[in-house]
Design a protein around this motif. Structure first.
Motif, PDB file in Angstrom:
ATOM      1  N   THR A 120      46.116  53.567  51.354  1.00 20.73           N
ATOM      2  CA  THR A 120      44.714  53.952  51.486  1.00 20.73           C
ATOM      3  C   THR A 120      43.827  52.860  50.913  1.00 20.73           C
ATOM      4  O   THR A 120      44.164  52.248  49.902  1.00 20.73           O
ATOM      5  CB  THR A 120      44.404  55.286  50.775  1.00 20.73           C
ATOM      6  N   GLN A 121      42.705  52.608  51.584  1.00 20.60           N
ATOM      7  CA  GLN A 121      41.696  51.662  51.120  1.00 20.60           C
ATOM      8  C   GLN A 121      40.330  52.172  51.565  1.00 20.60           C
ATOM      9  O   GLN A 121      40.195  52.748  52.645  1.00 20.60           O
ATOM     10  CB  GLN A 121      41.929  50.274  51.710  1.00 20.60           C
ATOM     11  N   PRO A 122      39.293  51.931  50.764  1.00 16.50           N
ATOM     12  CA  PRO A 122      37.955  52.431  51.105  1.00 16.50           C
ATOM     13  C   PRO A 122      37.342  51.711  52.310  1.00 16.50           C
ATOM     14  O   PRO A 122      37.762  50.614  52.689  1.00 16.50           O
ATOM     15  CB  PRO A 122      37.133  52.153  49.842  1.00 16.50           C
ATOM     16  N   ILE A 123      36.345  52.357  52.888  1.00 14.59           N
ATOM     17  CA  ILE A 123      35.509  51.766  53.939  1.00 14.59           C
ATOM     18  C   ILE A 123      34.084  51.744  53.411  1.00 14.59           C
ATOM     19  O   ILE A 123      33.610  52.736  52.846  1.00 14.59           O
ATOM     20  CB  ILE A 123      35.574  52.594  55.244  1.00 14.59           C
ATOM     21  N   ALA A 155      40.586  57.710  50.989  1.00 14.60           N
ATOM     22  CA  ALA A 155      39.969  56.847  49.972  1.00 14.60           C
ATOM     23  C   ALA A 155      38.464  56.961  50.196  1.00 14.60           C
ATOM     24  O   ALA A 155      38.011  57.473  51.229  1.00 14.60           O
ATOM     25  CB  ALA A 155      40.448  55.408  50.130  1.00 14.60           C
ATOM     26  N   ILE A 191      34.619  56.613  51.243  1.00 14.88           N
ATOM     27  CA  ILE A 191      33.795  56.029  52.304  1.00 14.88           C
ATOM     28  C   ILE A 191      32.381  55.982  51.759  1.00 14.88           C
ATOM     29  O   ILE A 191      31.846  57.002  51.308  1.00 14.88           O
ATOM     30  CB  ILE A 191      33.846  56.851  53.606  1.00 14.88           C
ATOM     31  N   CYS A 204      38.740  55.675  59.299  1.00 16.63           N
ATOM     32  CA  CYS A 204      40.067  56.061  58.819  1.00 16.63           C
ATOM     33  C   CYS A 204      40.478  55.188  57.642  1.00 16.63           C
ATOM     34  O   CYS A 204      40.763  54.006  57.815  1.00 16.63           O
ATOM     35  CB  CYS A 204      41.076  55.930  59.959  1.00 16.63           C
ATOM     36  N   THR A 205      40.526  55.776  56.445  1.00 17.95           N
ATOM     37  CA  THR A 205      40.857  55.016  55.237  1.00 17.95           C
ATOM     38  C   THR A 205      42.353  54.991  54.940  1.00 17.95           C
ATOM     39  O   THR A 205      42.765  54.460  53.921  1.00 17.95           O
ATOM     40  CB  THR A 205      40.122  55.594  54.010  1.00 17.95           C
ATOM     41  N   ASN A 216      38.602  60.356  55.050  1.00 16.89           N
ATOM     42  CA  ASN A 216      38.394  59.627  53.805  1.00 16.89           C
ATOM     43  C   ASN A 216      39.430  59.999  52.745  1.00 16.89           C
ATOM     44  O   ASN A 216      39.132  60.647  51.762  1.00 16.89           O
ATOM     45  CB  ASN A 216      36.959  59.781  53.299  1.00 16.89           C
ATOM     46  N   LYS A 246      34.922  62.354  48.260  1.00 13.91           N
ATOM     47  CA  LYS A 246      35.151  60.909  48.389  1.00 13.91           C
ATOM     48  C   LYS A 246      34.167  60.299  49.392  1.00 13.91           C
ATOM     49  O   LYS A 246      34.482  59.320  50.068  1.00 13.91           O
ATOM     50  CB  LYS A 246      36.595  60.628  48.828  1.00 13.91           C
ATOM     51  N   PRO A 287      41.218  51.096  57.454  1.00 16.62           N
ATOM     52  CA  PRO A 287      41.185  51.004  55.998  1.00 16.62           C
ATOM     53  C   PRO A 287      40.776  49.616  55.494  1.00 16.62           C
ATOM     54  O   PRO A 287      41.161  48.595  56.066  1.00 16.62           O
ATOM     55  CB  PRO A 287      42.631  51.291  55.581  1.00 16.62           C
TER      56      PRO A 287
END
Length: 180
Positions: free
Chosen positions: A124-127, A92, A94, A109-110, A90, A73, A143
């Motif tokens: 969870t959410q992407p960076i 989610a 990165i 930190c996602t 990650n 990821k 996140p």
């Protein structure tokens, strides 16, 4: 007032992105070649990450003691640096652009938890960190955050929302201070 009840926590629907066997093998290699190694082995680290599904481009520098939760990821653009003891949690994706500097002890930190729910559900959410950004030492990025192109986030800052391009940002929470 709602109280969290961790007995009700359940993340069985969380997609880890790989089999348990692959994750176990990664944990073993991560400990030896990343977390506990003090040797400058960026080339070998890049190859190992790519074997596990990362998209590491060009001559990325991966300093000793970097911790990466799920390499499958992670994507990193050319000529970027990831400093000592950086932690890329990650859960989610990165995405790190080209010519980005992630300094020592940065935490990306996602994942977090829904404190409004008794079951404390995982969120969870992407960076995304765009090209040319510099994330200085001891920064926390949470996140769902996007760091704009050529943005500088000063040491010790806490980033909980998107930061614009071409700005120096600082504080807790981090905010734009002046143009870069």
């Amino acid at each position: 007032m709602m109280k969290q009840n961790l007995e009700k926590f359940n993340n069985s629907d969380f997609d880890r992105g790989a089999s348990k066997g692959k994750e176990l093998f990664w944990l073993l290699l991560r400990g030896f070649f990343f977390e506990f190694s003090v040797l400058p082995l960026s080339g070998l680290r890049r190859k190992i990450l790519n074997l596990f599904g990362s998209k590491i481009q060009g001559s990325v520098t991966l300093k000793p003691q970097v911790k990466i939760t799920f390499p499958w990821k992670l994507s990193v653009g050319e000529n970027s640096w990831i400093g000592e003891e950086a932690w890329l949690m990650n859960l989610a994706p990165i995405e790190i652009g080209a010519n980005v500097s992630i300094s020592q002890r940065v935490m990306l930190c996602t994942g977090s938890h829904n404190w409004k729910k008794e079951s404390f559900d995982l969120i969870t959410q992407p960076i995304i960190i765009k090209d040319g950004a510099w994330i200085c030492a001891n920064v926390f990025i949470g996140p769902g955050v996007t760091i704009g192109e050529n943005c500088v986030v000063t040491a010790g800052s806490v980033v909980t929302c998107d930061l614009p391009a071409n700005m120096i940002c600082s504080g807790n929470p981090a905010k734009p201070v002046k143009e870069r």
